[in-house]
Design a protein around this motif. Structure first.
Motif, PDB file in Angstrom:
ATOM      1  N   PHE A  78       0.438  -1.260  -0.303  1.00 43.41           N
ATOM      2  CA  PHE A  78       0.055   0.185  -0.001  1.00 43.41           C
ATOM      3  C   PHE A  78       1.103   1.062   0.097  1.00 43.41           C
ATOM      4  N   SER A  79       2.068   1.311   1.103  1.00 45.55           N
ATOM      5  CA  SER A  79       2.684   2.771   0.618  1.00 45.55           C
ATOM      6  C   SER A  79       3.441   2.385  -0.462  1.00 45.55           C
ATOM      7  N   ARG A  80       4.009   1.428  -1.110  1.00 44.50           N
ATOM      8  CA  ARG A  80       4.189   1.668  -2.206  1.00 44.50           C
ATOM      9  C   ARG A  80       3.602   2.139  -3.692  1.00 44.50           C
ATOM     10  N   ALA A  81       2.262   1.771  -3.376  1.00 44.10           N
ATOM     11  CA  ALA A  81       1.837   1.579  -3.858  1.00 44.10           C
ATOM     12  C   ALA A  81       1.006   3.319  -4.056  1.00 44.10           C
ATOM     13  N   GLY A  82       0.760   3.919  -2.224  1.00 45.41           N
ATOM     14  CA  GLY A  82       0.458   5.388  -2.419  1.00 45.41           C
ATOM     15  C   GLY A  82       1.796   6.272  -2.887  1.00 45.41           C
TER      16      GLY A  82
ATOM     17  N   ALA B  94      -3.151   4.053   7.777  1.00 49.91           N
ATOM     18  CA  ALA B  94      -3.503   3.195   8.135  1.00 49.91           C
ATOM     19  C   ALA B  94      -2.926   1.501   7.665  1.00 49.91           C
ATOM     20  N   GLY B  95      -2.424   1.727   6.962  1.00 44.57           N
ATOM     21  CA  GLY B  95      -1.633   0.250   6.755  1.00 44.57           C
ATOM     22  C   GLY B  95      -1.182  -0.671   7.692  1.00 44.57           C
ATOM     23  N   ARG B  96      -0.572   0.398   8.831  1.00 38.09           N
ATOM     24  CA  ARG B  96       0.489   0.238   9.503  1.00 38.09           C
ATOM     25  C   ARG B  96      -0.297  -0.296  10.645  1.00 38.09           C
ATOM     26  N   SER B  97      -1.969   0.535  11.278  1.00 32.86           N
ATOM     27  CA  SER B  97      -2.028   0.616  12.105  1.00 32.86           C
ATOM     28  C   SER B  97      -3.535  -0.496  11.618  1.00 32.86           C
ATOM     29  N   MET B  98      -3.460  -0.590  10.846  1.00 36.16           N
ATOM     30  CA  MET B  98      -4.743  -2.075  10.348  1.00 36.16           C
ATOM     31  C   MET B  98      -4.695  -3.555  11.407  1.00 36.16           C
TER      32      MET B  98
END
Lengths: 499, 499
Positions: A155-159, B158-162
Motif C-alpha cells: 500500500f505504501s509503495r502504491a501510494g 492506516a496500513g501500519r495500524s490496520m
C-alpha cells in the motif's frame, strides 16, 4: 554423520522401510502419502511421533520438496498428521478408518420459486456479526491467515507511485497492471481468457450480481445447487428471479442427470454454480464432470455464472480447473476474487465475462462507476514483488491441518451418527446431524451463549437441511474454538433429551 | 511606514475610498465584493491591476480574512478578478455587464417513460474516456486538484495500524471512525443524522442505486430533473423504472409548481434530485424552495433520494444546506461521497438513509458485502490529521477562478447568442447555443480532433437539449483547454455555414 543420513538410518531402523529413490508415477505425492499412512497403520509411527523432515523425505525419495509437502497436506486433511509451527509434522493418533462422510445427493423441491428468505439471512448474519466469538459461523477466512504486513507495505509503495491520471485511466474495467496479473493466472492454468474480457469489481459478489442482472429479466428462472450459497438466494430475491434448485452431491457437486431435466422443464436463463469447493458443501466436481457440464449447457445455450472464489484453496497437488477451462464459446462467466486467498476486506474481485464483457462493463459503470483504485494498485504491487505463491502454500497447509482438527473435534463432541464432509479445499465443513436434531434451535441456543453456527436452512429456498450446519475451520481449533465445539456438542445432547 | 498603512494610503489615493472598519451586515462579503466591483466599474482599478492584499483588506475593514476571501471568490466567479499563484488577485478586464445566462425553465414531455439511452450514454462515455485530451467532457474533477501526497501518507499510516479483526468489524455499515467523521459533518451543519443510519458505499452512485432499488419495483415511476444526470437514467433503465422529467430552472433548480401536478398524475415511488449544484445545470435551489420541496413530498408521502455530491464545492460564504436539512420524518435519503471534494478514485460514498437504513444495509450486504476497507481507513486517518478544511478552501477558490476563465473563453470563442450558466459551485458550465446548432454533431466532429464534450442529449430520456453541452472547468483554462475551446468555436462557426 550428516543430519539427513542419521535421520535416514533412524527411520529405517524404526520402520523397516528403505527410502526409495525416484518413483515416476503421475501421483507421486499420493504414493508417498500412502506409504506414510501405511507406516502409521502398522504402528511404526505412533501418536505424537514426529515425521521425518520434509527435506529428508525429499532427498531420500528423490522427489521435490513440494511433492512431499503435498503428501503431508493430504495426510493432514485426512486427520492423520498435524503440523506444529517450526517443528514439523506429528502423528495425531486419529482413527485410521476415516469417519463416515455424508454421501446422499440432496433432494430439493422441483418447482422454481422466488426466494423470500432475505430477512432471515440478514438477521442471522447480523447475529453472527455481533456474537460469533469463535468464528465458526463466519463466511470469511480468519484474517490472521493473511500477509497483512506485506500488503500494507505494498500500500505504501502504491501510494507513493500513484499518478493523478490513474484516477481516469484505471476506471472500469480496472487497473491495467492488475488485469494483466489476473490474465496471466488464467494463462498459467491453460485457460483462454483475454485481458479485454476482465472487469474488476467490488468483490466477487458484485461480479456475480452484474452477471445475473445482465443475463436475466425479473421472473426468469436460474439454476442453483442444493444446498446453495445464501448470497445467490439474496441476489435472486432482489432481482425477482426464480430459483431452480438442483440435487447436489456432498463430495462431487451438482448432479448432471438431474440438471438436464431441470433445464428442459424450466428453461432457465442462467446457472449460478460453484464447481470448486462449493459453499456450503465443499464439494469438488470431478474434472470430467465439469467438461460434461459445460457441454450440456452449450447444447442448451445457457450461460454459466461460475463462482470460483475458493479455487485457490486446494489441498491436492494442483489447482482444480474451473468449468471455464472447458469453455470454448464464451458462455462461462468466471467470477473470482482476492478476498479468500489474499486480502479479505479489500473487496477486489473480477469477472472474466467472455462474450458478455461489453454488457457487464456497461452495467458496472452504471452501478458503481469503478472499483476503488488504491486497493487495486496495492494488489498489483504485492503481486509484482512479494511471495504470493509462498503465502498460498502456507495458507493451504494451515487450512488442511485445521480441517483435520475440526473434523476430529466434531467426531469427538457431536452426537453419534453425525457425519461431516471432508472437502479437498476451502474452509468449510458441512455437518449433517442425525435427522431428529434441529440446527435452527441449536443456532438460537448457541447464540445465547456467544457461539454462532450457520444453520442449514440458510442455504435453501424452503429452509431445508434442518439437521445440517456449516462450520468455518479457518481459525485454529484450540482454546475458544475447541470450547465452542464442546458447548455445541453439549447443547445437542440436550436436544436428544425428551422435551 | 508599515506595509499595510502604505497600501491603505495608496488605495485611498487611487480610489477615493476609505477603508471602513466594521460593517455589521449579515453578508459582509457581498458588501465588500460590491465595493470592489464599484471600484472596477469606476475605473479606479483597471485591467491587470493588482487588488490590495487580503490581509490589508481584512485589517482595514476589521473583517475576517475568510470574509475577504469570500468576496474575492465571488468576484472571481463573476469573472472580474483572477488569482495568480502567490501574487494575489488581479483585475481581468472582463466586461462588467455579465454575459446573459440561460433563464428559461425546461419543458420536458409530460409522459413517464423508461429510458433506453443506456447504450448511447455508454458509447459516449467510452469515447470520452479514450479521447478527452482537454478534460472538457469528463464527469470527474481534475485529479490535480487533490492532496494526493497527504492521502498517500494517510494510507501508509492506516496500513501500519490496520488490525486483522477490522476485516470483520468494519463490514457494512462501515468503519466506525469514518462513520463518526461523516456524522460530525452533519452535526456541524445542524442536520439531525444518527451514526446508525449511515452506510458506507462504493461511491455515491452505489448509494443512489441501493436507495432506488429499495424504494421501487419494476414499472414504478420516479421523478428526475430535466435535464438530469445521465447516471439516474442508466439506473432507471437497469431497474425497469419510468422517468418522470420535471421542468427545471437553470439557476434555481426543479420547478415546484410543475412538480406537484406530476406527483398527482404519476404517483411516483421516489424523487431522485440534486438540489445543490445540479449536474448538468449547476442550479442551486434557494433555501426556502428546499423547505417547500421537503414539505410537499411529505404531504404526498414520497421519499426523496438526494444526490448531494457537489455540496462541498460552494463559492459563497457557507455550505448550502441539503434538502435533508429540512426533513424531520426520515423521508430524505441523503447520498454523498468524497469523490468530488477529496479523493476521486477511492470510490468512498455513503447514504444517510433515515427510516430506510435497515433495508439499505440489507441490500448493500447482499449486493457487495462491504465497501473496501483500506480506503475507508485512509480517509478516516486523513480526516483525523490533515487540513481537510484548508484543502476545501483552496479547491473552491480554484474552481471559482477557473469557472470565470472558462465562461470568458466561451463568451469569446462561441457563436453570438450562446449563453452559459454561472453556477455558484461545482465544476460544470451548461452552455446553451442558439437553436440552429447541434451538439451531437459538435461532439462527433470534435471527437475526431481529440476534443470531447458532453452533449445535451445525454441528459434526457428523449435526447432533448440538442443545442446544449456541458463543460468541465476543473482543469486550468490555458494551453490544451484554451486550444480546445477555440477549436470548438471554430467547428461551431462551420455549422452555421450553409450545408
Amino acid at each position: 554423520m550428516p543430519k539427513d543420513q542419521a535421520e535416514a538410518e533412524q527411520v529405517t531402523r524404526r520402520t523397516g522401510l528403505k527410502p526409495a529413490p525416484g518413483a515416476g508415477s503421475a501421483k507421486l505425492y499420493e504414493q508417498m502419502a500412502a506409504d506414510l499412512e501405511d507406516m502409521i497403520r502398522r504402528g511404526l509411527l505412533g501418536p505424537g511421533d514426529r515425521l521425518p523432515s520434509v527435506r529428508f523425505l525429499s532427498r531420500s525419495r528423490g522427489i521435490s520438496l513440494s511433492t512431499v509437502f503435498q503428501a503431508c497436506y493430504l495426510l493432514e486433511a485426512r486427520g492423520l498428521i498435524r503440523s506444529r509451527e517450526r517443528s514439523g509434522w506429528f502423528v495425531t493418533g486419529a482413527p485410521l478408518s476415516r469417519p463416515p462422510q455424508p454421501d446422499a445427493i440432496s433432494c430439493p423441491p422441483t418447482e422454481a420459486r422466488t426466494p423470500d428468505t432475505g430477512e432471515m439471512i440478514f438477521s442471522i448474519l447480523q447475529g453472527v456479526r455481533k456474537r460469533d466469538s469463535a468464528g465458526l459461523a463466519s463466511p470469511f477466512p480468519s484474517p490472521s491467515l493473511f500477509p497483512l504486513g506485506r500488503l500494507s507495505q505494498a500500500f505504501s509503495r502504491a501510494g507513493r507511485s500513484m499518478h493523478p491520471d490513474q484516477v481516469h485511466d484505471d476506471l472500469t474495467p480496472g487497473n491495467a497492471r492488475l488485469v494483466r496479473h489476473i490474465a496471466r493466472c488464467y494463462q498459467v492454468q491453460g485457460i483462454a481468457v483475454g485481458e479485454q474480457e476482465i472487469i474488476i469489481t467490488n468483490g466477487a459478489l458484485e461480479a456475480l450480481h452484474l452477471c445475473l442482472g445482465s443475463l436475466t429479466r425479473p421472473g426468469d428462472a436460474v439454476v442453483v445447487e442444493s444446498p446453495t450459497f445464501y448470497g445467490s438466494l439474496q441476489a435472486l430475491e432482489t432481482l425477482g428471479l426464480r430459483a431452480v434448485q438442483v440435487p447436489t452431491h456432498p463430495a462431487e457437486g451438482i448432479d448432471l442427470t438431474a440438471l438436464e431435466p431441470a433445464l428442459r422443464r424450466h428453461a432457465p436463463r442462467a446457472c449460478w454454480l460453484m464447481p470448486n469447493f462449493q459453499n456450503p458443501l465443499g464439494s469438488l466436481m470431478p474434472r470430467e464432470r465439469k467438461r460434461e457440464l459445460v457441454e450440456l449447457l452449450a447444447r442448451y445455450d445457457i450461460p454459466l455464472i461460475e463462482d470460483d472464489v475458493y479455487g485457490e484453496l486446494f489441498f491436492d497437488q494442483e489447482r482444480p480447473p474451473p468449468a471455464r477451462f472447458f469453455d470454448t464459446s464464451g458462455r462461462v462467466l468466471h467470477c473470482s476474487s482476492f478476498s479468500k486467498c489474499l486480502a479479505p476486506g479489500f473487496r477486489i474481485g473480477w469477472v472474466a465475462a467472455g462474450r458478455h464483457a461489453h454488457d457487464i462493463a456497461k452495467r458496472k459503470l452504471a452501478l458503481s462507476v469503478s472499483t476503488s483504485l488504491p486497493p487495486q494498485l496495492a494488489l498489483a504491487e504485492y503481486l509484482d514483488h512479494a511471495g504470493f505463491q509462498r503465502h498460498l502454500h502456507r495458507l493451504r497447509a494451515r487450512l488442511a491441518s485445521q480441517q483435520a482438527d475440526m473434523a476430529d473435534a466434531v467426531h469427538r463432541h457431536f452426537p453419534a451418527g453425525t457425519v461431516a464432509t471432508r472437502p479437498r479445499g476451502g474452509y468449510f465443513l458441512w455437518v449433517q446431524l442425525p435427522p431428529m436434531f434441529d440446527a435452527l434451535r441449536l443456532y438460537q441456543e448457541a447464540t445465547a451463549q456467544g457461539i454462532c453456527i450457520a444453520p442449514g436452512p440458510l442455504f435453501s429456498v424452503d429452509q431445508e437441511f434442518r439437521n445440517c450446519l456449516r462450520l468455518n475451520y479457518s481459525c485454529e481449533v484450540e482454546g475458544r474454538v475447541q470450547h465452542a465445539l464442546v458447548t455445541l456438542g453439549r447443547l445437542l445432547s440436550h436436544q436428544r433429551a425428551p422435551g
